[in-house]
Enzyme design. Structure first.
Site, PDB file in Angstrom:
ATOM      1  N   SER A  97       9.670   1.347  -6.996  1.00  0.00           N
ATOM      2  CA  SER A  97      10.076  -0.100  -7.824  1.00  0.00           C
ATOM      3  C   SER A  97       8.972  -0.719  -8.165  1.00  0.00           C
ATOM      4  O   SER A  97       7.746  -0.726  -7.613  1.00  0.00           O
ATOM      5  CB  SER A  97      10.839  -0.872  -6.700  1.00  0.00           C
ATOM      6  OG  SER A  97      10.123  -1.148  -5.704  1.00  0.00           O
ATOM      7  N   GLN A  99       7.016  -3.922  -7.665  1.00  0.00           N
ATOM      8  CA  GLN A  99       7.037  -4.525  -6.349  1.00  0.00           C
ATOM      9  C   GLN A  99       5.555  -5.120  -6.213  1.00  0.00           C
ATOM     10  O   GLN A  99       4.675  -4.890  -6.721  1.00  0.00           O
ATOM     11  CB  GLN A  99       7.352  -3.544  -5.403  1.00  0.00           C
ATOM     12  CG  GLN A  99       6.303  -2.369  -5.140  1.00  0.00           C
ATOM     13  CD  GLN A  99       6.702  -1.338  -4.085  1.00  0.00           C
ATOM     14  OE1 GLN A  99       5.951  -1.282  -2.940  1.00  0.00           O
ATOM     15  NE2 GLN A  99       7.592  -0.563  -4.479  1.00  0.00           N
ATOM     16  N   HIS A 101       3.481  -7.050  -2.448  1.00  0.00           N
ATOM     17  CA  HIS A 101       3.557  -7.427  -1.022  1.00  0.00           C
ATOM     18  C   HIS A 101       3.077  -8.731  -0.687  1.00  0.00           C
ATOM     19  O   HIS A 101       1.922  -9.200  -1.417  1.00  0.00           O
ATOM     20  CB  HIS A 101       3.035  -6.360  -0.233  1.00  0.00           C
ATOM     21  CG  HIS A 101       3.190  -4.892  -0.784  1.00  0.00           C
ATOM     22  ND1 HIS A 101       4.731  -4.430  -0.545  1.00  0.00           N
ATOM     23  CD2 HIS A 101       2.667  -3.711  -0.968  1.00  0.00           C
ATOM     24  CE1 HIS A 101       4.654  -2.985  -0.834  1.00  0.00           C
ATOM     25  NE2 HIS A 101       3.467  -2.805  -1.241  1.00  0.00           N
ATOM     26  N   LYS A 124       0.652  -7.132   3.902  1.00  0.00           N
ATOM     27  CA  LYS A 124       0.724  -5.628   3.625  1.00  0.00           C
ATOM     28  C   LYS A 124      -0.169  -5.305   2.671  1.00  0.00           C
ATOM     29  O   LYS A 124       0.207  -4.671   1.527  1.00  0.00           O
ATOM     30  CB  LYS A 124       2.162  -5.235   3.159  1.00  0.00           C
ATOM     31  CG  LYS A 124       2.324  -3.855   3.398  1.00  0.00           C
ATOM     32  CD  LYS A 124       3.632  -3.291   2.794  1.00  0.00           C
ATOM     33  CE  LYS A 124       3.978  -1.741   2.812  1.00  0.00           C
ATOM     34  NZ  LYS A 124       5.097  -1.359   2.173  1.00  0.00           N
ATOM     35  N   GLU A 126      -2.737  -2.462   1.069  1.00  0.00           N
ATOM     36  CA  GLU A 126      -2.362  -1.247   1.232  1.00  0.00           C
ATOM     37  C   GLU A 126      -3.442  -0.396   0.163  1.00  0.00           C
ATOM     38  O   GLU A 126      -4.009  -1.062  -0.846  1.00  0.00           O
ATOM     39  CB  GLU A 126      -1.312  -0.892   1.032  1.00  0.00           C
ATOM     40  CG  GLU A 126      -0.799  -1.049  -0.600  1.00  0.00           C
ATOM     41  CD  GLU A 126       0.576  -0.456  -0.821  1.00  0.00           C
ATOM     42  OE1 GLU A 126       1.519  -0.826   0.087  1.00  0.00           O
ATOM     43  OE2 GLU A 126       0.987   0.023  -1.982  1.00  0.00           O
ATOM     44  N   HIS A 244       2.877  -3.811  -8.719  1.00  0.00           N
ATOM     45  CA  HIS A 244       2.631  -2.250  -8.888  1.00  0.00           C
ATOM     46  C   HIS A 244       3.628  -1.342  -8.765  1.00  0.00           C
ATOM     47  O   HIS A 244       4.799  -1.891  -8.432  1.00  0.00           O
ATOM     48  CB  HIS A 244       1.496  -1.787  -7.800  1.00  0.00           C
ATOM     49  CG  HIS A 244       1.963  -2.055  -6.381  1.00  0.00           C
ATOM     50  ND1 HIS A 244       1.912  -3.231  -5.820  1.00  0.00           N
ATOM     51  CD2 HIS A 244       2.500  -0.965  -5.712  1.00  0.00           C
ATOM     52  CE1 HIS A 244       2.349  -3.154  -4.678  1.00  0.00           C
ATOM     53  NE2 HIS A 244       2.828  -1.697  -4.292  1.00  0.00           N
ATOM     54  N   ARG A 263      10.648  -6.957  -4.584  1.00  0.00           N
ATOM     55  CA  ARG A 263      11.181  -6.001  -5.589  1.00  0.00           C
ATOM     56  C   ARG A 263      11.771  -6.564  -6.703  1.00  0.00           C
ATOM     57  O   ARG A 263      12.475  -7.602  -6.373  1.00  0.00           O
ATOM     58  CB  ARG A 263      11.936  -4.630  -5.161  1.00  0.00           C
ATOM     59  CG  ARG A 263      11.729  -3.899  -4.040  1.00  0.00           C
ATOM     60  CD  ARG A 263      12.567  -2.821  -3.719  1.00  0.00           C
ATOM     61  NE  ARG A 263      12.416  -1.960  -2.444  1.00  0.00           N
ATOM     62  CZ  ARG A 263      12.374  -2.429  -1.156  1.00  0.00           C
ATOM     63  NH1 ARG A 263      12.951  -3.532  -0.932  1.00  0.00           N
ATOM     64  NH2 ARG A 263      11.847  -1.488  -0.134  1.00  0.00           N
ATOM     65  N   LYS A 269      17.832  -1.172  -4.689  1.00  0.00           N
ATOM     66  CA  LYS A 269      17.663  -2.154  -3.960  1.00  0.00           C
ATOM     67  C   LYS A 269      17.721  -3.426  -4.193  1.00  0.00           C
ATOM     68  O   LYS A 269      17.736  -3.964  -5.376  1.00  0.00           O
ATOM     69  CB  LYS A 269      16.445  -1.634  -3.110  1.00  0.00           C
ATOM     70  CG  LYS A 269      16.518  -0.062  -2.475  1.00  0.00           C
ATOM     71  CD  LYS A 269      15.045   0.051  -1.737  1.00  0.00           C
ATOM     72  CE  LYS A 269      15.266   1.404  -0.927  1.00  0.00           C
ATOM     73  NZ  LYS A 269      13.989   1.975  -0.326  1.00  0.00           N
TER      74      LYS A 269
END
Length: 383
Positions: A97, A99, A101, A124, A126, A244, A263, A269
């Protein structure tokens, strides 16, 4: 100690034995791989949504709760009695997706407001390290490039009302106009765009995304987000609040111990467009590749600017040492075989949890080995 990781069969994963996740799972567990199942993610860690397990059957989450000293003194002092990172293997067949964080304050708000869709209160950040060519959308393009697309693509211009992009505030308005556009109008403009021929910018990607997500607003995000492919061994680091989408390929991913995702496109979702369009930094034209450091021949360190995690990569033909660094570690063998600490046989797919205080440990290489090691970087060995 050996760990059994958790497998996630999200629909975007590579199917059957074509998946790196399945390839790592099969040799260790002796399991039969279903050629109809998407093997998307392999989780190594202690997150409640998918904790790894010890040979006894106890979850790593439960074990750490009972024995917090295994984390390391500095780790426990900073992060409490919980593992601060989550380590994964991703094998991507079709786009994840659009999205971002959340940062820590927003994560706490979202968790308290909607724990069903935001399952914890942690941020989050990453990092993804490419194992195969790894295609991504990541961060906003430069304002000039986005402006050029809006000026030259009538279908995009019909949605974006703001005339000039001169600041991050303008970019936020333009992106919000896109993401909040009526879905039927978006789908109509995508049909027109594809009908205009294969000479449109990013035609191949637009066509591919429309095949998997017909008429989805995330398709037009291609004209806002940077599109590039990491070569094997390259990495990118994503702090909080940056847009991203991973598109294809295999990677190692390490992050703070969270499963929070906001998202807004390319997904069936839950979508939270209002949150996404207000949380982003709207920085444009950033460089996203994270440079690694060679600590010695066949050993590289990827250390993002956070304390929760760093990752070392060992690519060795001879015996090497996993040095104690004040933190527990999780290791996975993705190629080769050997013996850990003169007692544990390692092969492709082996996953290890190494408690803090274990000391320096030798790995005797029997067949050229590639091993990834994740750890908390508070006491990172790099200078």
């Amino acid at each position: 100690m050996l760990l059994t990781p958790t497998i996630k069969d999200y629909s975007w994963g590579r199917v059957g034995s074509s998946s790196m996740v399945a390839q790592l799972l099969s040799p260790v567990k002796g399991s039969t791989i279903s050629e109809d199942t998407p093997y998307a993610e392999l989780w190594m860690g202690a997150h409640p949504s998918g904790s790894s397990t010890l040979p006894s059957g106890q979850s790593l989450l439960s074990y750490i709760t009972q024995h917090p000293d295994v984390l390391g003194y500095q780790v426990s002092q900073k992060f409490g009695n919980s593992l601060p990172f989550l380590f994964k293997v991703l094998s991507v067949e079709k786009a994840l997706s659009i999205q971002a964080h959340p940062d820590k304050p927003l994560a706490e708000i979202l968790y308290n407001k909607d724990p069903l869709n935001y399952p914890d209160d942690n941020h989050k950040p990453e990092m993804a390290i490419a194992v195969t060519p790894f295609e991504v959308l990541c961060g906003f393009r430069s304002l000039d490039q986005i402006q050029k697309f809006i000026d030259e693509i009538p279908e995009l211009r019909s949605i974006i009302k703001i005339s000039r992009l001169e600041s991050s505030k303008d970019l936020q308005q333009a992106f919000s106009e896109l993401m909040n556009c009526d879905s039927k109008e978006v789908a109509l403009q995508i049909v027109k765009l594809l009908a205009s021929g294969d000479n449109i910018p990013e035609f191949e990607l637009i066509h591919r995304l429309n095949k998997d997500f017909p008429g989805d607003v995330g398709i037009l995000c291609v004209y806002f987000l940077q599109h590039f492919t990491l070569a094997p061994g390259q990495a990118l680091y994503l702090p909080a609040n940056e847009p991203h989408a991973y598109l294809s390929g295999d990677c190692m991913e390490c992050m703070a111990n969270s499963d929070n995702v906001v998202r807004a496109g390319l997904t069936p979702k839950f979508k939270d467009v209002d949150v996404l369009t207000t949380m982003l930094t709207f920085k444009s034209g950033n460089e996203w590749v994270l440079q690694s450091e060679e600590l010695e021949p066949g050993r590289r360190l990827f250390k993002p600017p956070v304390e929760e995690f760093a990752v070392e990569v060992f690519d060795k033909s001879e015996t090497f040492t996993l040095e104690q660094n004040g933190s527990c570690s999780i290791c996975i063998v993705v190629e080769g075989s050997g013996i850990f600490n003169n007692e544990i046989n390692l092969s492709k797919g082996s996953v290890l949890f190494i408690p803090s205080g274990t000391g320096d440990v030798q790995v005797v290489v029997q067949k050229k080995m590639k091993l990834f090691r994740a750890f908390c970087s508070i006491d990172c060995p790099s200078s």
